[in-house]
Design a protein around this motif. Sequence first.
Motif, PDB file in Angstrom:
ATOM      1  N   ALA A 213      -5.750 -17.699 -12.117  1.00 34.31           N
ATOM      2  CA  ALA A 213      -4.878 -17.376 -10.983  1.00 34.31           C
ATOM      3  C   ALA A 213      -3.701 -16.514 -11.433  1.00 34.31           C
ATOM      4  O   ALA A 213      -3.184 -15.707 -10.667  1.00 34.31           O
ATOM      5  CB  ALA A 213      -4.376 -18.653 -10.326  1.00 34.31           C
ATOM      6  N   LYS A 214      -3.299 -16.672 -12.684  1.00 36.90           N
ATOM      7  CA  LYS A 214      -2.177 -15.890 -13.211  1.00 36.90           C
ATOM      8  C   LYS A 214      -2.546 -14.416 -13.389  1.00 36.90           C
ATOM      9  O   LYS A 214      -1.670 -13.582 -13.561  1.00 36.90           O
ATOM     10  CB  LYS A 214      -1.691 -16.484 -14.535  1.00 36.90           C
ATOM     11  CG  LYS A 214      -1.075 -17.855 -14.344  1.00 36.90           C
ATOM     12  CD  LYS A 214      -0.658 -18.471 -15.650  1.00 36.90           C
ATOM     13  CE  LYS A 214      -0.077 -19.853 -15.389  1.00 36.90           C
ATOM     14  NZ  LYS A 214       0.002 -20.671 -16.566  1.00 36.90           N
ATOM     15  N   THR A 215      -3.843 -14.111 -13.319  1.00 37.15           N
ATOM     16  CA  THR A 215      -4.288 -12.720 -13.470  1.00 37.15           C
ATOM     17  C   THR A 215      -4.478 -12.030 -12.119  1.00 37.15           C
ATOM     18  O   THR A 215      -4.917 -10.882 -12.075  1.00 37.15           O
ATOM     19  CB  THR A 215      -5.622 -12.643 -14.257  1.00 37.15           C
ATOM     20  OG1 THR A 215      -6.664 -13.218 -13.452  1.00 37.15           O
ATOM     21  CG2 THR A 215      -5.525 -13.366 -15.583  1.00 37.15           C
ATOM     22  N   LEU A 216      -4.173 -12.733 -11.025  1.00 37.96           N
ATOM     23  CA  LEU A 216      -4.305 -12.106  -9.703  1.00 37.96           C
ATOM     24  C   LEU A 216      -3.348 -10.928  -9.601  1.00 37.96           C
ATOM     25  O   LEU A 216      -2.243 -10.960 -10.164  1.00 37.96           O
ATOM     26  CB  LEU A 216      -4.004 -13.125  -8.598  1.00 37.96           C
ATOM     27  CG  LEU A 216      -5.060 -14.209  -8.392  1.00 37.96           C
ATOM     28  CD1 LEU A 216      -4.537 -15.300  -7.471  1.00 37.96           C
ATOM     29  CD2 LEU A 216      -6.338 -13.618  -7.849  1.00 37.96           C
ATOM     30  N   PRO A 217      -3.747  -9.877  -8.893  1.00 39.03           N
ATOM     31  CA  PRO A 217      -2.895  -8.687  -8.803  1.00 39.03           C
ATOM     32  C   PRO A 217      -1.592  -8.969  -8.053  1.00 39.03           C
ATOM     33  O   PRO A 217      -1.537  -9.880  -7.216  1.00 39.03           O
ATOM     34  CB  PRO A 217      -3.758  -7.686  -8.035  1.00 39.03           C
ATOM     35  CG  PRO A 217      -4.764  -8.510  -7.313  1.00 39.03           C
ATOM     36  CD  PRO A 217      -4.990  -9.735  -8.137  1.00 39.03           C
ATOM     37  N   PRO A 218      -0.551  -8.186  -8.353  1.00 38.18           N
ATOM     38  CA  PRO A 218       0.732  -8.358  -7.660  1.00 38.18           C
ATOM     39  C   PRO A 218       0.616  -8.160  -6.153  1.00 38.18           C
ATOM     40  O   PRO A 218       1.457  -8.642  -5.401  1.00 38.18           O
ATOM     41  CB  PRO A 218       1.622  -7.270  -8.268  1.00 38.18           C
ATOM     42  CG  PRO A 218       0.948  -6.859  -9.533  1.00 38.18           C
ATOM     43  CD  PRO A 218      -0.512  -7.166  -9.373  1.00 38.18           C
ATOM     44  N   SER A 219      -0.432  -7.487  -5.720  1.00 35.92           N
ATOM     45  CA  SER A 219      -0.621  -7.238  -4.291  1.00 35.92           C
ATOM     46  C   SER A 219      -1.122  -8.475  -3.533  1.00 35.92           C
ATOM     47  O   SER A 219      -1.260  -8.437  -2.315  1.00 35.92           O
ATOM     48  CB  SER A 219      -1.607  -6.087  -4.093  1.00 35.92           C
ATOM     49  OG  SER A 219      -2.860  -6.418  -4.677  1.00 35.92           O
ATOM     50  N   THR A 220      -1.396  -9.575  -4.245  1.00 36.39           N
ATOM     51  CA  THR A 220      -1.818 -10.807  -3.579  1.00 36.39           C
ATOM     52  C   THR A 220      -0.733 -11.223  -2.594  1.00 36.39           C
ATOM     53  O   THR A 220       0.443 -11.250  -2.939  1.00 36.39           O
ATOM     54  CB  THR A 220      -2.052 -11.930  -4.627  1.00 36.39           C
ATOM     55  OG1 THR A 220      -3.006 -11.469  -5.585  1.00 36.39           O
ATOM     56  CG2 THR A 220      -2.564 -13.201  -3.962  1.00 36.39           C
ATOM     57  N   SER A 221      -1.138 -11.524  -1.368  1.00 34.30           N
ATOM     58  CA  SER A 221      -0.151 -11.822  -0.323  1.00 34.30           C
ATOM     59  C   SER A 221       0.618 -13.106  -0.623  1.00 34.30           C
ATOM     60  O   SER A 221       0.099 -14.024  -1.271  1.00 34.30           O
ATOM     61  CB  SER A 221      -0.837 -11.944   1.037  1.00 34.30           C
ATOM     62  OG  SER A 221      -1.548 -13.164   1.111  1.00 34.30           O
TER      63      SER A 221
END
Length: 90
Positions: A14-22
């Motif tokens: 989950a820490k690798t999710l992109p910054p664009s994650t809402s």
Amino acid sequence: MGLKEEFEEYAVKAKTLPPSTSNENKLILYGLYKQATVGPVNTSRPGMFNLAEKAKWDAWKAVEGKSKEEAMNDYITKVKQLLEEATASA
């Protein structure tokens, strides 16, 4: 691999999710994570001037009825979904 190990693996992913994650999706993950690791909400709701903490508390409160196992399963499913979406849009 047991549920707890898989949950911990996806907590790292989950820490690798992109910054664009809402923010909405981040709050869903936060609530499920807290429910899976702590259990039902055990603190009072933050004051009205602390918007970020209040939103996090509300997200946790929203999943309060789930068992720790249900919360872990839902968390894993949500992280998988978000990672797939991120890969598809990359």
